[in-house]
Scaffold this active site. Structure first.
Site, PDB file in Angstrom:
ATOM      1  CE1 TYR A  24      54.543  43.181  44.266  1.00  0.00           C
ATOM      2  CE2 TYR A  24      53.320  43.416  42.219  1.00  0.00           C
ATOM      3  CZ  TYR A  24      54.237  43.906  43.124  1.00  0.00           C
ATOM      4  OH  TYR A  24      54.843  45.117  42.902  1.00  0.00           O
ATOM      5  CG  ASP A  50      52.837  32.394  44.596  1.00  0.00           C
ATOM      6  OD1 ASP A  50      53.612  31.422  44.545  1.00  0.00           O
ATOM      7  OD2 ASP A  50      53.168  33.546  44.236  1.00  0.00           O
ATOM      8  CE1 TYR A  55      56.022  38.815  44.695  1.00  0.00           C
ATOM      9  CE2 TYR A  55      54.307  37.400  45.560  1.00  0.00           C
ATOM     10  CZ  TYR A  55      55.258  37.678  44.600  1.00  0.00           C
ATOM     11  OH  TYR A  55      55.417  36.821  43.542  1.00  0.00           O
ATOM     12  CE  LYS A  84      56.800  33.220  44.092  1.00  0.00           C
ATOM     13  NZ  LYS A  84      55.738  34.112  44.598  1.00  0.00           N
ATOM     14  CG  HIS A 117      61.201  35.751  43.701  1.00  0.00           C
ATOM     15  ND1 HIS A 117      60.490  36.421  44.665  1.00  0.00           N
ATOM     16  CD2 HIS A 117      60.515  35.968  42.550  1.00  0.00           C
ATOM     17  CE1 HIS A 117      59.443  37.010  44.129  1.00  0.00           C
ATOM     18  NE2 HIS A 117      59.432  36.751  42.830  1.00  0.00           N
ATOM     19  CE1 TYR A 272      45.929  40.905  46.917  1.00  0.00           C
ATOM     20  CE2 TYR A 272      46.054  43.152  47.732  1.00  0.00           C
ATOM     21  CZ  TYR A 272      46.598  41.892  47.614  1.00  0.00           C
ATOM     22  OH  TYR A 272      47.823  41.634  48.203  1.00  0.00           O
ATOM     23  CB  ILE A 277      38.296  36.304  45.236  1.00  0.00           C
ATOM     24  CG1 ILE A 277      39.463  37.305  45.294  1.00  0.00           C
ATOM     25  CG2 ILE A 277      38.583  35.086  46.122  1.00  0.00           C
ATOM     26  CD1 ILE A 277      39.659  37.963  46.663  1.00  0.00           C
TER      27      ILE A 277
END
Ligand code: NAP
Length: 323
Positions: A24, A50, A55, A84, A117, A272, A277
């Site tokens: 997200y 996920d 999103y 979701k 969700h 991001y 990461i």
């Protein structure tokens, strides 16, 4: 340790990688970043991704997954993808079409996990957050057991391997578990969970029913103005967490992620940023002592960053019960 090897068994016989990549990002972040970040995450070793219709990036995330399959980095069966069901699609007849739409955006044949969700139904339609002329969210009433039966049909149709829920409290979980004729139990309940909101009671309840708890906002959320009270304490700046990070020569983020794995919780981490990461997969490289686990347990202050107050007078608002 190869993160791909770390999986938890689900109650339907499938398994879930214990570390998941959160995708997200707020609307102002260019969508291409979702593709870039998801590719970096797969390269770094994340195998659980996920995402959600809400999103508005399933096209881009799907593109990343497909490109990593095409270049030989992974096979489809090694990726665990969660989508979701958004709350404007909780009416039973809307469930399968909503999943089919996600699959079309993703350009995939199936998802690994499809979850409701949130139990808080909103008025069906194209608006994700439908509001009336006074700017108030428009609620809908649905029988969540009927929604669940439609989820079961999606599994039977092969569109998803597993089905679960998100943001459900104990009463709502029990409502599904006690449904006459229940065919499949939810495999998971994805909820906010971190050292300031440890969810001990909900976790114990879920474990007693063989439901996996999946932790979102495990790093203390992205602190977006529209969702999070800006005066709330910043989790990753907590002095105890920071001191522990120093002791283990890791970062506060890694301590917060590792905490969840050692208590049997599947943990999501959104980033991001390439460096972070790569950092987050180091969660498999160290271990916290049981004393330090207890210290982290004691940081709990039942602080819910995502309290979604605008939904507080919905009959299915999940956060008014103790857990
Ligand atoms: P989060 O995982 O709590 O992360 C918060 C922030 O931490 C990110 O913005 C990230 O910023 C930063 N971060 C990541 N790794 C870090 C590191 N090693 N050191 C320092 N900072 C680091 O974010 P979240 O989006 O609230 O939750 C994660 C995912 O859970 C979401 O993306 C979504 O997939 C899911 N979720 C589900 C629900 C639900 O209702 N089911 C609700 C919320 C979230 P950078 O990007 O700059 O690294």
């Amino acid at each position: 340790m190869d993160p791909k090897g770390w999986r938890l068994k689900l109650n339907d016989g499938h398994s879930i990688p214990v570390l998941g990549f959160g995708t997200y990002a707020p609307e102002e972040v260019p969508k291409s970043k979702a593709t870039e970040a998801t590719e970096l995450a797969i390269d770094a070793g994340f195998r659980h991704i996920d995402c959600a219709h809400l999103y508005n990036n399933e096209k881009e995330v799907g593109q990343a997954i497909r490109s990593k399959i095409e270049d030989g980095t992974v096979k489809r069966e090694n990726i665990f993808y969660t989508s979701k069901l958004w709350v404007t699609f909780l009416q039973p007849q809307l469930v399968q079409p909503a999943l089919e739409r996600s699959l079309k955006n993703l350009q995939l044949d199936y998802v690994d996990l499809y979850i409701i969700h949130s139990p808080v139904a909103l008025k069906p339609g194209e608006e994700l957050l439908p509001k009336d002329e006074h700017g108030k969210l428009m609620f809908d009433t649905v029988d969540l057991c009927a929604t669940w039966e439609a989820m079961e049909k999606c599994k039977d149709a092969g569109l998803t391997k597993s089905i679960g829920v998100s943001n459900f409290n104990r009463r709502q979980l029990e409502m599904i578990l006690n449904k006459p004729g229940l065919k499949y139990k939810p495999v998971c309940n994805q909820v906010e969970c971190h050292p300031y909101l440890t969810q001990r009671k909900l976790l114990d309840f879920c474990k007693s029913k063989d439901i996996v708890l999946v932790a979102y906002s495990a790093l203390g959320t992205q602190r977006l103005k529209q969702w999070v009270d800006q005066s709330s304490p910043v989790l990753l700046e907590d002095p105890v967490l920071c001191a522990m990070a120093k002791k283990y020569q890791r970062t506060p983020a890694l301590i917060a992620l590792r905490y969840q794995l050692q208590r049997g919780v599947v943990v999501l981490a959104k980033s991001y940023n390439e460096k972070r990461i790569k950092e987050n997969v180091q969660v498999f490289e160290f271990q916290l002592t049981s004393e330090d686990m207890k210290v982290l347990d004691d940081l709990n202050r039942n602080l819910r960053y995502f309290s979604a107050q605008m939904l507080a007078d919905h009959p299915e608002y999940p956060f008014c019960d103790e857990y």
